[in-house]
Design a protein around this motif. Structure first.
Motif, PDB file in Angstrom:
ATOM      1  N   UNK A  84     -10.780   5.571   3.333  1.00 64.42           N
ATOM      2  CA  UNK A  84     -10.881   4.410   4.233  1.00 64.42           C
ATOM      3  C   UNK A  84     -10.034   3.252   3.735  1.00 64.42           C
ATOM      4  N   UNK A  85      -8.904   3.589   3.175  1.00 63.82           N
ATOM      5  CA  UNK A  85      -8.005   2.547   2.691  1.00 63.82           C
ATOM      6  C   UNK A  85      -6.640   3.167   2.466  1.00 63.82           C
ATOM      7  N   UNK A  86      -5.571   2.372   2.693  1.00 58.81           N
ATOM      8  CA  UNK A  86      -4.247   2.852   2.314  1.00 58.81           C
ATOM      9  C   UNK A  86      -3.839   2.262   0.970  1.00 58.81           C
ATOM     10  N   UNK A  87      -4.717   1.473   0.392  1.00 58.66           N
ATOM     11  CA  UNK A  87      -4.433   0.839  -0.895  1.00 58.66           C
ATOM     12  C   UNK A  87      -4.582   1.878  -1.994  1.00 58.66           C
ATOM     13  N   UNK A 117       0.841  -1.192   0.000  1.00 60.50           N
ATOM     14  CA  UNK A 117       0.000   0.000   0.000  1.00 60.50           C
ATOM     15  C   UNK A 117       0.879   1.245   0.000  1.00 60.50           C
ATOM     16  N   UNK A 148      -7.530   1.534  -4.427  1.00 60.34           N
ATOM     17  CA  UNK A 148      -8.808   1.882  -3.816  1.00 60.34           C
ATOM     18  C   UNK A 148      -8.936   3.385  -3.665  1.00 60.34           C
ATOM     19  N   UNK A 151      -1.944   9.427   5.639  1.00 61.38           N
ATOM     20  CA  UNK A 151      -3.037   9.287   6.611  1.00 61.38           C
ATOM     21  C   UNK A 151      -4.278  10.017   6.114  1.00 61.38           C
ATOM     22  N   UNK A 180       1.815   3.184   2.341  1.00 65.40           N
ATOM     23  CA  UNK A 180       2.838   3.229   3.401  1.00 65.40           C
ATOM     24  C   UNK A 180       4.064   2.431   2.952  1.00 65.40           C
ATOM     25  N   UNK A 190      -5.841   8.149   3.382  1.00 66.27           N
ATOM     26  CA  UNK A 190      -6.396   6.901   3.870  1.00 66.27           C
ATOM     27  C   UNK A 190      -7.695   7.144   4.637  1.00 66.27           C
TER      28      UNK A 190
END
Lengths: 318, 564, 150
Positions: free
Chosen positions: A157-160, A100, A163, A150, A102, A153
Motif C-alpha cells: 500500500x505504498x510506492x515508497x 518513490x 515503506x 504496481x 516510480x 505497491x
C-alpha cells in the motif's frame, strides 16, 4: 538521532554504493572466470580500469556536440541519485521521501534517454544500432518494471521503497504468488537493464551482437569512465532493490543504533556477494539470445508483472 | 490566411467562456472553420487540400454529435423555451439515466473526434502538420485541449452524477489511444507528423485520467477522483507547454532548412544550438522524464491507478491495471519516439546540403521556445503550486479538492498520504545537478583534462557517407518488427539483385492504419457507392420526378397517420 | 459587442475584460484583411494578438480561484442571448488558450508563416531548390524581404 545523523547515513549510503560498485562488477567477473575454469583478473581490476581511464585524455570525434560531452555526467548523476535512494543497509533514509519507486524507474529512464542520444550524436552506424536496440529493449523493460512496482505497491500500500521494505520485513507478508511473479519479472528486467547475458554481452566487441557497447563506442577517457561507473552503479541498484524488497532481513530500521547499522552493512554485503555469484552462475549457464528474441523474453516479464498485479486486484492475499 | 489567426484564437476563447449550447457550438464551429482555413493556407499542395477536406468532414461530424448531446441535455425541462439551451437550465434538471448515457457516448464522439481519440484520430496527423508551424502548435497544444474542456464540461458538469460504468468506455478508448498514438508517431518520418501523432498519445493519457476520475467519482471515492482529475488537468497544461515548444522547434528547423523530412536533416545541434537545447527540454519533458513536468502528471495518474483496488466493481478492478500497463508502455515508447526524433534531426551528421547550411533561428522564435522550456522545468520542479491552482476547477466537478500541496516542506507533493507516496521534483533536480557537478569537479581535479579531436572511431570504419547513418526508418525498425506487424500490418520487402548484378538492393516498408483500413475506407466506399446509385435520380424525366414527389408525399402522410 | 452592452448585473470585471479581449480579436481578424496586403501588417496583427493573449492569460490566471461570474450579451438566440460564464474550469481552459496564443504569436512574428514552406509530407523539392520554392509561395505573403533565408 536527528537530522545530522540522518544526513550522515544518507551520505554514507551514497559513498558506499559508489565505492563498492566497481568491486561488485569485479566479483561477478571473477566468479564468471572461475566458473569457466579461468584464473580471471583480480576483483580490484575494475578500480584499476577506472583509474586508468580517468588519467587518459578524452578523444572526441570531430563532429561531437556539447551534448556528447555533457551526457556522461547526466547519465552518471541520474544513476547515482537513483542508487542513493534505494535502501541498501538501512531504511528510513533522510531523503527517501524525495522519490518513490516510480521515480527511481524514471530516473533510470532519464539516464538511458541521454545514453541513447549520445549514441546517435557522432553519426556512426554503430551508435545508431545501439540506440535503436536499447530503446526497443527499454520500451518493454520499463513497463515490466512499472508493473512489478504496481505489484509491490499493492502489497505494501505504498510506492515508497522504505515503506515497502518495512512492510516486507515486519508485517508477515509471507509467501505470495504475486510476489513470486514479481521477483521473476524483476530478475528478468534487471538482466535486461544491466545488459547481461542473454540480452546483451557486457564483454563483447562483436559488432552485431552488442547494444550497450555500441552506444558508448565513441567514448574514451574520463567520459567512458563515468559511463562505466554508471553501469556498475546500476548493477548495485538492481541487486540492492531485489535485496531490500525480497530479502529484507538485516536492514537497519530508521533510528537504529550504530551496531544495527554495522550489521545492516554486513548483511547488505552478504546479499550483494550472493547476488553476484548467482548472476555469474546464471550468465555462465545460458547462451546469448538473438536480438529479436529479446521482445519475447521481456514480453514474458511484462506479462508476469501484469499477472502479479491482476492477482492482487482479485485478492489481497494472493 | 492572416485574418483567420485571431479568429481562431477568438473561437477557442468563446468556447471556453460559453454558458449556453448555442454560444458553445457557435464558438466551436468558429474555431473549426478558422482552423480549417489555416490548414489549407498552403492550398497549392494537393496533400494539404486532402488534409483539409478530411478535417472538415470530421469537424462537421464532431459538431453534429455535440449538437445532439446538447439537444438531449436541453430536453426534459418544463415548457418549450430557448432558455433550456442555457447550461444553468441543463444543470437544474439533470438528464434521465438513459439520456445521460447517450450524452456520454456523443461527447466521446464529438469532443473525442476533435481531440483525436482513436479511431477518430485519422484527420489529426494530416491536418495538424499541414498548417504553418505556429498554427500547428495551437491546434495540437491548445485546440485539442479545448476539446478536452468540452468533454469535461459536458460529462462532469452538465450530465449529472456519473453511473458506475461511465469510466469503462472512456478508459477502453483512452488506453489504446495512448499506445496507438505513440506507435503511429514511431512510424512517421515527417517531423511535424511525428509531433501530431504524439498528440494522440497525450490525449490518451489525459482521457485515462478523466476515465479514472469518472470511475472513482461514481463509486464513492471522490478524493481519488480529485487526484485523477488533477492529473488529467495537469497533463493538459503540460502538453500545451511542451507540444507548443516542440512544434516551434519543428517550425524553426523548417525555416532554417526548408525540410521537415527526417531523412534530410541531422546535425542541427551545431548550427542551431539554442533551438536544440530548448527542443531537448521539450523532448525530455514529453518522454515523462524527471525532473520535468511531463513526469509529474504521469506520476499522479499512476498514483490514482494504484488506488483502484479499493473500487467495489470487478470490471473496473480488472480494467484499470490493464490500462495502467498500457500507460506504462506508452510512456516507454514515447521516450523511444523522442530519442528517434531528436537523435535524427539534431544529432549525427547532416544528411543534406540544406541541413548543413542551416542557421540559428531568429530572436522571437528563440524567445518563445526558451520561455516555454523554462515553464516546462518550472512546472516540473514546483508541481505543488500548479496542483493547488487546479483545485478550484476540480472541486466543483467532483465535490472535493486535493489537500493543499504548495505549502509542504521542501516543496514535496504528497497526493494521498505521507507513508504512501511522495515526490519532490525540486530535490531530485538539485540532487542531479549536484551529483553531475561533483562528478565534473572530480574529473577536473583528479582526472585528465586533455581533450583531443579526432575522426570518429566507428569500430575502425570511419568516414562513411552521412546517409549511412541510422535513419528514421532504421531506428524504428526493431519496434516496427515488435509492434507493427500485427497492429499496422507492417511489411518489409527486400529486392536483392542477383549476384554479379550491380543494381542497388532495395528495401521498402509498407504499413497501414487499421482505423483507416477497417473503418474509414469502407465508410468512404459505402458513401461513394450510395451516391453512385443516387446519381441515377439526377437524370430522370419530368414525369418520373413528379411520380417520385407524389410517392414521397404519400409515404410521409401514411407515416404521420400511423404515428398518431 | 462593446462591454457596455452587458445586460446582466452578475458579472465580474475579469469576465468583461475577457469579453473585450475576444471582441478585440474578432475586430483584429476583420482588420487583418486589409492589413495582410501591407508591409508590416502581419507583424502588427501578431503583435496585437500576442498582447491580447497575454491579457487573457493574466486575467484567467488571476481568476483561477475566484467566484464564478456570468453575463448575458444581447447577440444570440432570442430569449436566450449570448450567455457567458467564467468559473474555475473555464479559467483553466482560458489559461491554455492564452498561453498558447501568447507563445505562438511572438513565434509567428519571427517568420511570416505564409512564407515558411508548409505542406504535409514535404514536397519532392531537392535540398538545394528551397529559395525557388518559397518564392513561388510568396504570393500570399508580400511582406517578406526578397533575401528571406529559406
Amino acid at each position: 538521532m536527528g537530522l545530522t545523523g540522518g544526513l550522515l547515513i544518507q551520505s554514507a549510503q551514497m559513498a558506499l554504493v559508489l565505492a563498492l560498485a566497481p568491486l561488485l562488477t569485479g566479483v561477478v567477473r571473477k566468479a564468471k572466470a572461475r566458473l569457466q575454469r579461468r584464473q580471471g583478473a583480480s576483483v580490484l581490476q575494475p578500480y584499476r580500469d577506472l583509474a586508468r581511464l580517468f588519467r587518459k585524455e578524452a578523444v572526441l570525434a570531430e563532429n561531437a556536440s556539447p551534448l556528447f560531452r555533457a551526457a556522461p555526467y547526466v547519465i552518471f548523476a541520474a544513476t547515482w541519485v537513483a542508487a542513493a535512494l534505494v535502501p541498501t543497509f538501512a531504511t528510513g533514509l533522510v531523503f527517501s521521501w524525495t522519490a518513490d519507486l516510480i521515480v527511481i524507474t524514471a530516473l533510470l529512464a532519464s539516464a538511458r534517454f541521454f545514453l541513447a542520444l549520445a549514441g546517435m550524436d557522432v553519426g556512426t552506424s554503430f551508435g545508431g544500432i545501439g540506440s535503436s536496440r536499447e530503446m526497443m529493449i527499454s520500451s518493454l523493460a520499463e513497463p515490466a518494471m512499472l508493473m512489478l512496482v504496481f505489484t509491490l505497491a499493492l502489497v505494501a500500500r505504498s510506492t515508497q521503497l522504505s515503506t515497502v521494505a518495512q512492510v516486507m520485513l515486519t508485517s508477515g507478508v509471507g509467501l505470495r504468488v504475486s510476489l513470486a511473479l514479481a521477483l521473476v519479472a524483476l530478475v528478468m528486467v534487471a538482466v535486461a537493464e544491466n545488459g547481461r547475458i542473454p540480452i546483451d554481452n557486457p564483454s563483447t566487441h562483436l559488432e552485431l551482437t552488442m547494444v550497450h557497447e555500441a552506444m558508448v563506442l565513441e567514448y574514451s577517457g574520463p567520459h567512458l569512465a563515468m559511463i562505466e561507473l554508471a553501469g556498475q552503479l546500476k548493477l548495485v541498484l538492481y541487486l540492492s532493490l531485489i535485496g531490500c524488497v525480497f530479502v529484507p532481513w538485516g536492514l537497519a530500521p530508521a533510528g537504529a543504533s550504530v551496531l544495527a547499522l554495522a550489521a545492516g552493512v554486513l548483511a547488505w554485503a552478504a546479499k550483494m556477494a550472493v547476488g553476484a555469484l548467482l548472476l555469474a552462475l546464471f550468465e555462465t549457464s545460458i547462451a546469448k539470445m538473438r536480438v529479436f528474441r529479446v521482445p519475447d523474453f521481456l514480453g514474458a516479464a511484462l506479462m508476469l508483472g501484469l499477472l502479479g498485479t491482476l492477482l492482487l486486484f482479485v485478492s489481497r492475499s494472493l | 490566411m492572416l485574418p483567420f489567426y485571431p479568429a481562431f484564437l477568438a473561437g477557442m476563447m468563446l468556447v471556453v467562456l460559453a454558458d449556453d449550447a448555442f454560444t458553445f457550438l457557435f464558438g466551436w464551429e468558429f474555431m473549426s472553420l478558422a482552423s480549417f482555413a489555416l490548414v489549407v493556407s498552403h492550398h497549392g499542395v494537393a496533400e494539404n487540400v486532402r488534409a483539409g477536406l478530411v478535417y472538415l468532414m470530421m469537424a462537421a461530424f464532431g459538431t453534429l454529435a455535440l449538437m445532439l448531446a446538447f439537444g438531449l441535455l436541453a430536453a426534459g425541462g418544463e415548457g418549450v423555451s430557448l432558455q433550456a439551451l442555457s447550461f444553468s437550465a441543463m444543470r437544474a434538471h439533470g438528464p434521465t439515466p438513459l439520456a445521460a448515457a447517450v450524452v456520454l457516448g456523443l461527447a466521446l464522439l464529438g469532443a473525442g473526434s476533435k481531440a483525436g481519440l482513436v479511431p477518430l484520430h485519422v484527420w489529426l496527423p494530416l491536418a495538424h502538420p499541414a498548417a504553418p508551424s505556429h498554427v500547428s502548435a495551437l491546434m495540437s497544444g491548445v485546440m485539442t485541449k479545448v476539446a478536452v474542456y468540452g468533454f469535461i464540461r459536458i460529462v462532469f458538469d452538465l450530465a449529472g452524477p456519473p453511473a458506475w460504468w461511465w469510466g469503462v468506455p472512456v478508459l477502453l478508448v483512452a488506453g489504446p489511444t495512448a499506445v496507438a498514438g505513440v506507435l503511429y508517431a514511431l512510424m512517421q518520418t515527417d517531423v511535424k507528423r511525428v509531433l501530431a501523432c504524439s498528440t494522440i498519445e497525450n490525449i490518451g493519457i489525459i482521457f485515462v485520467g478523466l476515465g479514472l476520475a469518472l470511475a472513482f467519482e461514481a463509486n464513492g471515492a471522490p478524493a481519488v477522483a480529485a487526484l485523477a482529475l488533477t492529473a488529467a488537468l495537469f497533463h493538459v497544461v503540460n502538453h500545451a507547454l511542451f507540444k507548443s515548444l516542440l512544434f516551434f522547434g519543428a517550425g524553426a528547423v523548417l525555416v532554417a532548412t526548408g525540410e521537415k523530412r527526417m531523412g534530410m536533416l541531422g546535425g542541427l545541434i551545431h548550427a542551431m544550438p539554442q533551438t536544440a537545447l530548448a527542443m531537448l527540454v521539450g523532448a525530455a519533458a514529453i518522454s515523462a522524464l524527471p525532473p520535468l513536468n511531463g513526469f509529474v502528471s504521469e506520476w499522479l495518474t499512476f498514483q490514482a491507478i494504484l488506488l483502484s483496488p479499493d473500487l467495489p466493481v470487478w470490471g473496473l478492478k480488472m480494467l484499470i491495471p490493464a490500462v495502467g500497463a498500457l500507460l506504462a508502455l506508452a510512456a516507454a515508447l514515447a521516450a523511444a519516439c523522442f530519442v528517434r526524433l531528436y537523435g535524427i534531426v539534431f544529432l549525427g551528421r547532416p544528411r543534406s546540403a540544406a541541413a548543413s547550411q542551416a542557421r540559428e533561428a531568429d530572436g522571437f522564435t528563440r524567445t518563445a521556445m526558451a520561455s516555454l522550456a523554462v515553464l516546462c522545468l518550472a512546472a516540473g520542479i514546483l508541481p505543488g503550486p500548479v496542483i493547488d491552482a487546479l483545485q478550484g476547477a476540480v472541486a466543483p466537478l467532483v465535490g472535493v479538492r486535493m489537500t493543499g500541496q504548495g505549502h509542504l516542506a521542501w516543496l514535496s507533493i504528497i497526493p494521498v498520504a505521507e507513508g504512501r507516496s511522495s515526490y519532490n521534483g525540486f530535490l531530485v533536480f538539485v540532487f542531479i545537478a549536484l551529483s553531475a557537478s561533483l562528478a565534473a569537479l572530480a574529473v577536473h581535479a583528479f582526472g585528465s583534462r586533455a581533450v583531443r579531436r579526432a575522426p570518429a572511431w566507428d569500430c575502425g570504419f570511419p568516414g562513411d557517407d552521412p546517409l549511412a547513418q541510422y535513419s528514421a526508418e532504421s531506428f524504428a525498425q526493431p519496434l516496427r518488427r515488435v509492434f507493427g506487424r500485427s497492429l499496422f500490418a507492417a511489411r518489409e520487402t527486400v529486392t536483392m539483385p542477383p549476384p554479379g548484378d550491380m543494381a542497388p538492393a532495395r528495401l521498402s516498408v509498407s504499413e497501414r492504419d487499421p482505423a483507416w483500413a477497417f473503418l474509414f475506407a469502407p465508410l468512404g466506399r459505402a458513401v461513394s457507392a450510395l451516391s453512385g446509385r443516387a446519381n441515377a435520380i439526377a437524370h430522370l424525366n419530368i414525369r418520373n420526378y413528379l411520380a417520385l414527389v407524389f410517392g414521397a408525399l404519400v409515404l410521409l402522410l401514411v407515416v404521420l397517420a400511423l404515428w398518431a | 459587442m462593446p462591454a457596455s452592452a452587458i445586460t446582466s448585473a452578475a458579472s465580474a470585471p475579469a469576465l468583461q475584460l475577457l469579453v473585450a479581449g475576444i471582441v478585440a480579436l474578432v475586430l483584429l481578424a476583420a482588420g487583418a484583411v486589409p492589413l495582410a496586403r501591407k508591409a508590416g501588417g502581419s507583424a502588427l496583427v501578431y503583435g496585437a494578438a500576442a498582447a491580447i493573449c497575454v491579457l487573457v492569460l493574466g486575467t484567467a490566471l488571476s481568476s483561477l480561484g475566484g467566484a464564478p461570474a456570468s453575463l448575458i450579451l444581447p447577440p444570440g438566440l432570442p430569449e436566450l442571448g449570448g450567455r457567458l460564464r467564467l468559473d474555475a474550469l473555464a479559467a483553466v481552459g482560458l489559461d491554455g488558450d492564452g498561453l498558447g496564443g501568447a507563445a505562438a504569436s511572438p513565434f509567428a512574428l519571427g517568420f511570416p508563416p505564409g512564407c515558411a514552406p508548409g505542406g504535409a509530407g514535404g514536397g519532392a523539392s531537392p535540398p538545394g531548390a528551397m529559395p525557388a520554392t518559397s518564392r513561388r509561395r510568396n504570393g500570399c505573403c508580400p511582406s517578406i524581404p526578397p533575401s528571406w533565408p529559406a
